[in-house]
Design a protein around this motif. Structure first.
Motif, PDB file in Angstrom:
ATOM      1  N   GLU A 162      40.682  54.874  31.448  1.00 66.20           N
ATOM      2  CA  GLU A 162      40.537  53.706  32.311  1.00 66.20           C
ATOM      3  C   GLU A 162      39.077  53.264  32.269  1.00 66.20           C
ATOM      4  O   GLU A 162      38.171  54.032  32.605  1.00 66.20           O
ATOM      5  N   VAL A 163      38.847  52.027  31.852  1.00 61.88           N
ATOM      6  CA  VAL A 163      37.479  51.558  31.645  1.00 61.88           C
ATOM      7  C   VAL A 163      36.818  51.152  32.959  1.00 61.88           C
ATOM      8  O   VAL A 163      35.853  51.763  33.408  1.00 61.88           O
ATOM      9  N   TRP A 164      37.349  50.114  33.604  1.00 62.38           N
ATOM     10  CA  TRP A 164      36.676  49.533  34.768  1.00 62.38           C
ATOM     11  C   TRP A 164      36.980  50.330  36.036  1.00 62.38           C
ATOM     12  O   TRP A 164      38.138  50.535  36.400  1.00 62.38           O
ATOM     13  N   GLY A 165      35.913  50.806  36.634  1.00 66.79           N
ATOM     14  CA  GLY A 165      36.052  51.673  37.798  1.00 66.79           C
ATOM     15  C   GLY A 165      36.264  53.122  37.427  1.00 66.79           C
ATOM     16  O   GLY A 165      36.379  53.984  38.297  1.00 66.79           O
ATOM     17  N   MET A 217      37.224  37.545  33.918  1.00 73.12           N
ATOM     18  CA  MET A 217      38.512  36.913  33.645  1.00 73.12           C
ATOM     19  C   MET A 217      39.428  37.911  32.944  1.00 73.12           C
ATOM     20  O   MET A 217      38.955  38.862  32.306  1.00 73.12           O
ATOM     21  N   ILE A 218      40.712  37.680  33.027  1.00 77.71           N
ATOM     22  CA  ILE A 218      41.676  38.528  32.336  1.00 77.71           C
ATOM     23  C   ILE A 218      41.762  38.090  30.873  1.00 77.71           C
ATOM     24  O   ILE A 218      41.971  36.914  30.576  1.00 77.71           O
ATOM     25  N   SER A 219      41.570  39.014  29.969  1.00 79.85           N
ATOM     26  CA  SER A 219      41.654  38.722  28.539  1.00 79.85           C
ATOM     27  C   SER A 219      43.118  38.561  28.126  1.00 79.85           C
ATOM     28  O   SER A 219      43.983  39.301  28.607  1.00 79.85           O
ATOM     29  N   PRO A 220      43.408  37.616  27.222  1.00 75.08           N
ATOM     30  CA  PRO A 220      44.802  37.440  26.782  1.00 75.08           C
ATOM     31  C   PRO A 220      45.327  38.611  25.963  1.00 75.08           C
ATOM     32  O   PRO A 220      46.530  38.791  25.833  1.00 75.08           O
ATOM     33  N   ASN A 237      41.049  44.792  29.302  1.00 73.55           N
ATOM     34  CA  ASN A 237      41.751  43.562  29.656  1.00 73.55           C
ATOM     35  C   ASN A 237      40.824  42.529  30.292  1.00 73.55           C
ATOM     36  O   ASN A 237      41.279  41.610  30.973  1.00 73.55           O
ATOM     37  N   THR A 238      39.508  42.682  30.058  1.00 77.01           N
ATOM     38  CA  THR A 238      38.526  41.878  30.793  1.00 77.01           C
ATOM     39  C   THR A 238      37.596  41.116  29.855  1.00 77.01           C
ATOM     40  O   THR A 238      37.232  41.598  28.778  1.00 77.01           O
TER      41      THR A 238
END
Length: 306
Positions: A60-63, A141-144, A170-171
């Motif tokens: 898990e990357v973010w956080g 933003m959320i990456s596509p 996803n960012t």
């Protein structure tokens, strides 16, 4: 005298060969966070980002891998560097040409982006807020698509702006760099004209740039007249026709309208004789110019008059 047997000599030679070869036969392995670089020219300015690219590896990357609320090197290994070949501005703050560290503070709803003077830092252990050039906020933003590896992109939106984006997991976060080339170009023009040796095309290009970028129209007219005196050509006549109508964007009549139309027609006549690809690209614009301004002339004016 100490005697060394033949066997001992052979053994020593083999051992020496083994140790020397072990030094020079180190295996090159893939790096967990390989180095990467992206470069883009925006106007006249080169923007370069030099970084190390970490991977998710099912983490898990973010956080998690990258904690929220903490200063981050924005990559791996050495702090990410961003280089500007000329002065730029970000969020209204002017940044001199040079190389800087690019730090961020990620959070769920908002990130802090930091441009810092100390570009020689390993990680963020030496980070000093006093050396910040600018700090600003961006919204993630959320990456596509999911990006396994962190990456940067730089998109030249136009001659004056470039959009820097960071993508990972996803960012996506982005910010705009303003790299207005006009000031640099004006300096280049004036320096070049001093050494132009009466080259008609250089004077014409300079006049057109001044006109297109709303600079000194009197100087532009001086240069285009100089260009025409050196070589009467469809290109410089076309520039002068447009320059005569500078500030008249609505198609209304001015005292210069008839003269500008005549010059545009002259440019077309000269261009038809040369019939180059460059002229063919300009021709539709010339035709539209003549049509637009001819329609605005009083009906008793003879537009064929030379």
């Amino acid at each position: 005298m100490l005697k060394i047997s033949t066997f001992s000599l052979v053994l020593m030679s083999v051992m020496a060969l083994f140790f020397s070869s072990s030094v020079f036969a180190q295996l090159t392995m893939p790096q967990p966070s390989p180095s990467a670089m992206v470069k883009q020219t925006v106007g006249l300015t080169d923007i370069t980002i030099d970084y190390s690219s970490p991977a998710m590896r099912q983490r898990e990357v973010w956080g998690g891998l990258v904690p929220y609320g903490e200063i981050w090197r924005t990559g791996a290994n050495k702090a990410t560097n961003i280089t500007f070949s000329d002065e730029v501005s970000i969020k209204g703050t002017k940044i001199p040409a040079g190389t800087y560290a690019l730090f961020t503070i990620p959070n769920e709803k908002e990130w802090t982006v930091i441009i810092n003077k100390n570009s020689e830092q390993w990680g963020a252990g030496q980070y000093d807020e006093k050396e910040d050039v600018v700090r600003f906020m961006v919204t993630p933003m959320i990456s596509p698509i999911i990006h396994e590896r962190m990456m940067f992109t730089i998109e030249a939106m136009e001659d004056k702006q470039g959009e820097v984006s960071l993508w990972w997991s996803n960012t996506r976060i982005s910010f705009v760099v303003d790299a207005d080339p006009v000031a640099t170009m004006i300096s280049n023009i004036e320096n070049t004209l001093e050494k132009a040796n009466n080259i008609w095309y250089t004077y014409a290009q300079s006049a057109e740039y001044y006109m297109d970028n709303k600079q000194d129209t009197n100087k532009a007219m001086e240069w285009i007249n100089k260009s025409i005196s050196l070589k009467d050509h469809y290109y410089n006549n076309w520039i002068k026709a447009r320059l005569m109508m500078t500030g008249n964007k609505t198609g209304g009549v001015s005292s210069n309208t008839q003269g500008a139309i005549d010059l545009a027609k002259k440019a077309m006549e000269m261009g038809e004789k040369e019939n180059t690809n460059f002229y063919k690209r300009l021709k539709p614009e010339m035709e539209q110019f003549i049509k637009t301004y001819s329609q605005q002339l009083p009906k008793n004016v003879d537009t064929k008059k030379k």
